[in-house]
Design an enzyme around this catalytic site. Structure first.
Site, PDB file in Angstrom:
ATOM      1  N   GLU A 257     -12.744  13.726 -23.857  1.00 20.71           N
ATOM      2  CA  GLU A 257     -13.803  14.531 -24.035  1.00 20.71           C
ATOM      3  C   GLU A 257     -14.608  14.745 -25.334  1.00 20.71           C
ATOM      4  OE1 GLU A 257     -14.732  16.234 -21.187  1.00 20.71           O
ATOM      5  OE2 GLU A 257     -13.768  14.405 -20.280  1.00 20.71           O
ATOM      6  N   TRP A 260     -16.417  11.566 -25.858  1.00 16.89           N
ATOM      7  CA  TRP A 260     -17.772  11.655 -24.951  1.00 16.89           C
ATOM      8  C   TRP A 260     -18.975  12.477 -25.803  1.00 16.89           C
ATOM      9  CZ3 TRP A 260     -19.948   9.584 -21.029  1.00 16.89           C
ATOM     10  CH2 TRP A 260     -19.340   8.912 -19.961  1.00 16.89           C
ATOM     11  N   TRP A 289     -40.130  11.737  -7.544  1.00 16.37           N
ATOM     12  CA  TRP A 289     -39.467  13.029  -7.445  1.00 16.37           C
ATOM     13  C   TRP A 289     -40.073  13.635  -6.676  1.00 16.37           C
ATOM     14  CZ3 TRP A 289     -34.763  12.334  -9.051  1.00 16.37           C
ATOM     15  CH2 TRP A 289     -34.314  11.521 -10.228  1.00 16.37           C
ATOM     16  N   ASN A 324     -16.481  22.024 -15.742  1.00 16.98           N
ATOM     17  CA  ASN A 324     -17.081  20.637 -16.007  1.00 16.98           C
ATOM     18  C   ASN A 324     -17.172  19.939 -14.710  1.00 16.98           C
ATOM     19  OD1 ASN A 324     -18.469  18.974 -17.778  1.00 16.98           O
ATOM     20  ND2 ASN A 324     -16.531  17.681 -17.434  1.00 16.98           N
ATOM     21  N   TRP A 342     -34.467  15.443 -12.321  1.00 22.33           N
ATOM     22  CA  TRP A 342     -33.077  15.875 -13.354  1.00 22.33           C
ATOM     23  C   TRP A 342     -33.667  16.670 -14.671  1.00 22.33           C
ATOM     24  CZ3 TRP A 342     -33.432  14.402 -18.367  1.00 22.33           C
ATOM     25  CH2 TRP A 342     -33.997  13.152 -18.717  1.00 22.33           C
ATOM     26  N   TRP A 365     -27.019  14.990 -17.458  1.00 20.82           N
ATOM     27  CA  TRP A 365     -27.908  15.418 -16.554  1.00 20.82           C
ATOM     28  C   TRP A 365     -28.378  13.515 -16.076  1.00 20.82           C
ATOM     29  CZ3 TRP A 365     -29.553  18.291 -12.895  1.00 20.82           C
ATOM     30  CH2 TRP A 365     -29.001  19.565 -12.833  1.00 20.82           C
TER      31      TRP A 365
END
Length: 428
Positions: A257, A260, A289, A324, A342, A365
């Protein structure tokens, strides 16, 4: 006029193991520590009870308490950084300003501006790596290009990492080098236009037992299985080196994590367009969208009729935190089920998350939308019902946040899953 060096606190609100502060204290002049409540940032915040400002304020008071014991003081300013530095340059003869790297577009513009201003006065801005373990060009492919997929990046990250990268900076040894002066009064929240909520913040103490079980517990929102240290990492009230050292011993999943986090900061550094509202994969900017404010508002309020989505949004609205696993579900729902941009979700999270961090928020996102640096193709669409069965089958989390679940006033689903899935695949 007193000759000094400045240490500028930003995303590193601690005295211990702080890279830039260490280098400042080892320099040849006394160090004046400063913090600027940057009005360019604060003026953008609509909510005057924004708990992040309160968090920063509390962290500064903690720093001040320690500095006063050394006979020094933090100088806290509120205004535009260029104006603050103009004032500082009339108050002190500054040789160098030390601070730590920031990778966000606004921070880089601000740095350029302050660097030029200092140069005009014969001073210099020096920055150091502190909020990540490995950055910029430290983890590259063999051909010298940046990684754009996490798994190979993480393998290389682990291969590059040495004990040197995790070594703490022994700042305490040099505390006598702080500039000696009377204690400054830190401006109250009200004076900078904000107010306190007085909800407790997550503890910065590392729960070793929790980290050991992190791999098996982190996906279940109904149990206390995550560290909630995000806000402390975001504002640097704990050292990433200390946390990574612990994670190396206790949990590979937790270490991943943290990797990341480095990965998304590298993406922002190498591909700055993602921090300016552009899709990492440019072709995804062609998606048409839907425009539906009513559906977006229902998503924001946790009124979609999908209990796991609603629970997540209500947790976020009430606490400034969202589990998460649930972040992935609600993000996927907005982009794929409702087919809403998004970027709307990214902005909403930026307003609400205590641990909001541009690099990670944008990365998450875009991962959900399929437009980011992710190996999985666009047709990954989370099924909220299956996610619930897998990760909250006893509805512990859902019942906590959606107590009216079995009542007639709980809304019907905003959209049918099968219909939404088909529509999404066609549009993509």
């Amino acid at each position: 006029m007193q000759q000094v060096n400045i240490f500028w606190f930003r995303r590193d609100l601690r005295l211990e193991d702080n890279a830039g502060l260490y280098h400042a204290l080892k320099s040849k002049h006394p160090v004046v520590p400063i913090f600027i409540f940057d009005s360019n940032i604060l003026n953008e915040l609509e909510d005057k009870a924004d708990r992040r400002v309160e968090f920063i304020h509390a962290a500064l008071e903690e720093i001040q308490e320690k500095l006063v014991k050394t006979g020094s003081s933090l100088e806290v300013y509120h205004g535009k950084p260029a104006d603050v530095y103009t004032t500082l340059l009339t108050k002190y003869k500054i040789e160098k300003v030390f601070t730590n790297h920031d990778y966000e577009p606004y921070a880089l513009e601000r740095e350029k501006l302050i660097g030029n201003l200092l140069k005009e006065h014969g001073a210099e801005l020096k920055t150091f790596k502190d909020q990540v373990i490995l950055e910029k060009e430290e983890v590259l492919k063999d051909d010298g290009k940046p990684y754009t997929v996490f798994t190979p990046y993480s393998r290389k990250w682990k291969a590059v990492l040495t004990d040197f990268h995790l070594k703490p900076y022994p700042t305490k040894k040099y505390f006598t080098n702080f500039f000696k002066q009377e204690a400054y009064k830190i401006p109250a929240l009200k004076e900078i236009g904000f107010e306190a909520v007085d909800q407790p913040f997550p503890s910065k103490n590392l729960n070793e037992e929790l980290i050991k079980k992190y791999g098996e517990q982190r996906n279940f929102p109904g149990i206390n299985g995550t560290s909630k240290l995000g806000v402390h990492l975001r504002f640097g009230t704990i050292s990433i080196r200390k946390l990574a050292t612990e994670a190396k011993e206790l949990s590979e999943t937790y270490l991943n994590e943290l990797i990341w986090r480095d990965f998304y900061h590298c993406i922002l550094w190498h591909f700055p367009q993602v921090g300016k509202g552009r899709a990492f994969k440019p072709e995804y900017d062609q998606i048409e969208w839907r425009q539906d404010k009513g559906e977006f508002d229902k998503w924001c309020a946790g009124q979609t009729g999908y209990p796991i989505v609603d629970a997540g949004m209500r947790e976020l609205n009430a606490t400034g935190f969202m589990h998460n696993r649930v972040r992935m579900i609600v993000a996927s729902f907005l982009c794929k089920h409702l087919l809403l941009d998004w970027r709307l979700g990214e902005v909403y999270f930026a307003k609400k998350l205590l641990d909001f961090d541009l690099a990670a928020n944008n990365g998450g996102w875009q991962w959900a939308a399929g437009s980011g640096c992710d190996a999985a193709p666009y047709f990954r669409i989370f099924n909220p019902r299956l996610q619930t069965e897998k990760f909250d089958k006893d509805l512990k989390y859902i019942r906590h946040w959606v107590p009216e679940l079995e009542n007639f006033d709980y809304p019907q689903p905003i959209v049918n899953h099968e219909f939404a899935r088909k529509r999404c695949l066609e549009v993509y």
